[in-house]
Design a protein around this motif. Sequence first.
Motif, PDB file in Angstrom:
ATOM      1  N   SER A  45       0.809  -1.222   0.000  1.00 44.75           N
ATOM      2  CA  SER A  45       0.000   0.000   0.000  1.00 44.75           C
ATOM      3  C   SER A  45       0.844   1.275   0.000  1.00 44.75           C
ATOM      4  O   SER A  45       0.416   2.298  -0.545  1.00 44.75           O
ATOM      5  N   ASP A  46       2.042   1.242   0.591  1.00 41.00           N
ATOM      6  CA  ASP A  46       2.838   2.479   0.678  1.00 41.00           C
ATOM      7  C   ASP A  46       3.237   3.014  -0.704  1.00 41.00           C
ATOM      8  O   ASP A  46       3.005   4.195  -0.994  1.00 41.00           O
ATOM      9  N   PRO A  47       3.829   2.208  -1.578  1.00 34.45           N
ATOM     10  CA  PRO A  47       4.137   2.747  -2.908  1.00 34.45           C
ATOM     11  C   PRO A  47       2.881   3.057  -3.713  1.00 34.45           C
ATOM     12  O   PRO A  47       2.880   4.003  -4.515  1.00 34.45           O
ATOM     13  N   LEU A  91      -1.544   7.522  -5.693  1.00 31.20           N
ATOM     14  CA  LEU A  91      -2.643   8.061  -4.878  1.00 31.20           C
ATOM     15  C   LEU A  91      -3.763   7.041  -4.711  1.00 31.20           C
ATOM     16  O   LEU A  91      -4.948   7.362  -4.778  1.00 31.20           O
ATOM     17  N   ALA A  92      -3.362   5.773  -4.498  1.00 29.19           N
ATOM     18  CA  ALA A  92      -4.359   4.699  -4.401  1.00 29.19           C
ATOM     19  C   ALA A  92      -3.857   3.634  -3.424  1.00 29.19           C
ATOM     20  O   ALA A  92      -3.417   2.549  -3.833  1.00 29.19           O
ATOM     21  N   ALA A  93      -3.946   3.923  -2.144  1.00 26.18           N
ATOM     22  CA  ALA A  93      -3.478   2.970  -1.136  1.00 26.18           C
ATOM     23  C   ALA A  93      -4.234   1.652  -1.205  1.00 26.18           C
ATOM     24  O   ALA A  93      -3.729   0.606  -0.794  1.00 26.18           O
ATOM     25  N   ASP A  94      -5.460   1.697  -1.735  1.00 24.85           N
ATOM     26  CA  ASP A  94      -6.289   0.494  -1.831  1.00 24.85           C
ATOM     27  C   ASP A  94      -6.128  -0.220  -3.182  1.00 24.85           C
ATOM     28  O   ASP A  94      -6.962  -1.057  -3.545  1.00 24.85           O
ATOM     29  N   TYR A  95      -5.070   0.067  -3.904  1.00 30.74           N
ATOM     30  CA  TYR A  95      -4.872  -0.504  -5.238  1.00 30.74           C
ATOM     31  C   TYR A  95      -4.950  -2.028  -5.219  1.00 30.74           C
ATOM     32  O   TYR A  95      -5.663  -2.643  -6.020  1.00 30.74           O
ATOM     33  N   PHE A  96      -4.200  -2.665  -4.328  1.00 31.58           N
ATOM     34  CA  PHE A  96      -4.146  -4.131  -4.317  1.00 31.58           C
ATOM     35  C   PHE A  96      -5.519  -4.737  -4.071  1.00 31.58           C
ATOM     36  O   PHE A  96      -5.896  -5.721  -4.719  1.00 31.58           O
TER      37      PHE A  96
END
Length: 290
Positions: A155-157, A163-168
């Motif tokens: 989440s950090d990168p 600008l998407a900590a919830d990407y995964f």
Amino acid sequence: MICTLCPRSCNVERVQEEGRGVCGAGMLPKIARAALHFDEEPVISANGGSGAVFFSGCQLKCVFCQNYSISTEAFGKTVTVSRLKEIYRELIDQGAKNINLVSASHYVPAVIESLSEKLPVPVIWNSSGYEKTETIRLLKDSVDVYLPDFKYALSDPARRYSLAADYFEYASDAIAEMLRQTGPVVLDENGNIQKGVIIRHLILPGQTENSKRVLDYIARHFEGAWVSLMAQYVPMGNAHMYPEINRPITQEEYDEVVDYMLDLGLEDGFIQELESADSKYTPKFDLTGV
């Protein structure tokens, strides 16, 4: 339309040619280029080229995007759905072996309408991977091949660079749905892809651990999908504002990730050469074919 198509769920109104959501898009497609493209994976570029249609705007805000002028600055021309259909036909007439829709996620309703008549070549959904599962389900009868990025497992990168900590959370579910729809990769007698999922992952400078976690997840959860490991990172967009990624990846970083991928047994797919990290591979966004 009050838009909730992507994970941003902006809940803002989009009209024909403008919107106030993160992607900045209206309802009608905005396109920056439509032309034969020969720099995709071999099963996609084929011997006649991929009919690549580059859409403007994006729900992600990757600071390093090689298509920054269209993804963030939104350069392009708005077209009607009828014109979009014509563009597909023109590309097929030029010899395109598929229609490759690049970053069209924020135009899903218009794209589905444009594909109401079955095309004689496969349709490829070429996306960032940052999508809602329910939106991907809408594409079930329109798309043959999915070509998603799987950028981040950490989440950090994802937060810092896109600008998407919830990407995964979203990408892992969306790719699972893509694979449920298509099943394993299918090629024709000429080696051109007809069906399936190819997951792309771009190695970022200083982010070998993130790459390993992405590859781990693919190996455990996405049987039947192919992997395209990409080494073409070139600092573009606003990467100069982030010193740690304002450089190409090193040979050591490349070797570490490639070796890890092979150790996992991920052999179906492609490994891009490190020499591919060159800005000359970025398409010219000049409204060609629009």
